[in-house]
Motif scaffolding. Structure first.
Motif, PDB file in Angstrom:
ATOM      1  N   ILE A 212      34.881  43.466  35.667  1.00  0.00           N
ATOM      2  CA  ILE A 212      34.649  43.693  37.097  1.00  0.00           C
ATOM      3  C   ILE A 212      33.306  43.096  37.504  1.00  0.00           C
ATOM      4  O   ILE A 212      33.176  42.475  38.561  1.00  0.00           O
ATOM      5  CB  ILE A 212      34.707  45.207  37.403  1.00  0.00           C
ATOM      6  N   LEU A 216      32.759  39.221  39.746  1.00  0.00           N
ATOM      7  CA  LEU A 216      31.898  39.188  40.931  1.00  0.00           C
ATOM      8  C   LEU A 216      30.686  38.289  40.693  1.00  0.00           C
ATOM      9  O   LEU A 216      30.275  37.538  41.585  1.00  0.00           O
ATOM     10  CB  LEU A 216      31.439  40.600  41.299  1.00  0.00           C
ATOM     11  N   TRP A 236      38.795  39.527  42.759  1.00  0.00           N
ATOM     12  CA  TRP A 236      38.043  40.776  42.568  1.00  0.00           C
ATOM     13  C   TRP A 236      38.811  41.963  43.131  1.00  0.00           C
ATOM     14  O   TRP A 236      38.890  43.016  42.500  1.00  0.00           O
ATOM     15  CB  TRP A 236      36.663  40.659  43.226  1.00  0.00           C
TER      16      TRP A 236
END
Length: 377
Positions: A212, A216, A236
């Motif tokens: 995660i 990003l 995302w």
């Protein structure tokens, strides 16, 4: 047209019907098709179109052209998936355990995995098996680009494969040391990896909370450097949504903060929730009302520039010649970091410095190699 684009993208992502009242004889379908391709989300928008009544869909000729584009996307995804299985078996023969990042792994988080526009195959292998695995790939590669400090890039069976010794780096020396330690820690513990099955092949991917952060971070660095498309935002969103019930959000938030991504997480989160109906509880870091103006700014830049900034009409062409090209890259990076730095202020401050140092290191390595080759010759 932006509202129509958002509506179709939402419908394609989540399978919810698009509002048919937004589409009529005046709809600029050619503009929407161009926009979908520039943002590399043509497959997702077609999924959204399929939720509309027949009379609200594009004219037949354009609709068939759009369907043909998505068929090619599906074929490319199948090819990448099959070759990925081949590469993993090849790595297994030398006892290597590459970790897949982005791309075909993230595609599995989409409602229609084959409709995500594919790119290349990125594998993280670390230092230990890096050269040996390069040797395996070279036996069947047709071309190879100049090696960077992070990875080698080869055309292998008609697809681009990047073999990473360095997965990703931050420009701040202090933050980068923390990042590299964290990556080495989970890479040395195979039990911490997650396994996804892609066309029947078991593929290792990074731990969820790191992934995660990584997805990003990758989007943020590309934004500061050249630009991103809506596909980066969708990646995302889909990752967060697909694993919403399995994510340790506190741990994900800690990693995002540790690597300077708090503001980026808030702005991407605001776009995801406000424009594309991602459930707010899926976010690792909640956005605030005062983030909305910057989120609107970020979205407008993405829509204006297109994927990797390739459709920015104000972008100057890269000049010919090695040093002129390097100077163009540096001055553009400085200007862009000043202009776009609000997404990640700390990275924007350090990025031009790191870019300069990497260029110097690359030249030194090249000169040293030439000197060594002459002596051996």
């Amino acid at each position: 047209m932006n509202n129509a684009f958002y509506t179709l993208l939402r419908a394609g992502l989540w399978g919810t019907p698009a509002d048919p009242t937004l589409f009529n004889a005046d709809t600029d379908w050619a503009g929407l098709y161009r926009m979908a391709k520039e943002q590399t989300v043509a497959g997702i928008l077609l999924d959204g179109i399929q939720t509309l009544p027949t009379e609200c869909r594009p004219p037949r000729t354009l609709y068939l052209q759009w369907c043909n584009t998505v068929m090619l996307i599906e074929e490319n995804n199948h090819k990448l998936n099959q070759e990925l299985g081949h590469i993993m078996r090849l790595a297994g023969q030398i006892g290597a355990n590459p970790v897949l990042v982005k791309g075909q792994g993230i595609a599995q988080c989409y409602r229609q995995p084959l409709h995500r526009t594919p790119g290349d195959i990125d594998l993280y292998i670390g230092n230990e098996k890096f050269e040996e695995f390069n040797g395996c790939l070279r036996r069947e590669a047709t071309s190879e680009e100049e090696e960077s400090y992070k990875h080698t890039t080869m055309t292998w069976h008609g697809i681009i494969v990047e073999n990473h010794r360095v997965l990703i780096s931050l420009s701040s020396p202090l933050m980068n040391r923390k990042l590299q330690r964290h990556i080495r820690r989970w890479h040395r513990q195979p039990s911490s990896l997650r396994t996804v099955y892609i066309e029947g092949n078991p593929i290792h991917m990074p731990p969820l909370e790191f992934d995660i952060t990584y997805v990003l971070l990758h989007a943020t660095l590309h934004f500061l450097n050249e630009g991103i498309g809506m596909r980066h935002v969708c990646d995302w969103m889909c990752l967060l949504h697909a694993y919403a019930g399995q994510t340790d959000k506190r741990q994900a938030a800690t990693l995002l903060k540790e690597f300077g991504l708090t503001r980026a997480a808030r702005l991407f989160g605001a776009i995801a929730v406000e424009y594309f109906n991602l459930p707010p509880e899926d976010l690792p870091i909640a956005y605030r009302p005062q983030d909305l103006p910057n989120a609107r700014w970020l979205l407008s830049v993405i829509l204006h520039e297109g994927n990797f900034g390739r459709y920015d009409t104000q972008r100057k062409k890269r000049p010919q010649g090695y040093w002129r090209s390097k100077w163009y890259t540096l001055t553009r990076a400085v200007g862009r970091c000043v202009k776009m730095g609000r997404l990640s202020p700390n990275e924007a401050r350090w990025y031009p410095v790191a870019l300069t140092l990497h260029s110097i290191q690359a030249q030194w390595k090249k000169r040293t190699k030439k000197s060594t080759d002459k002596k051996l010759g």
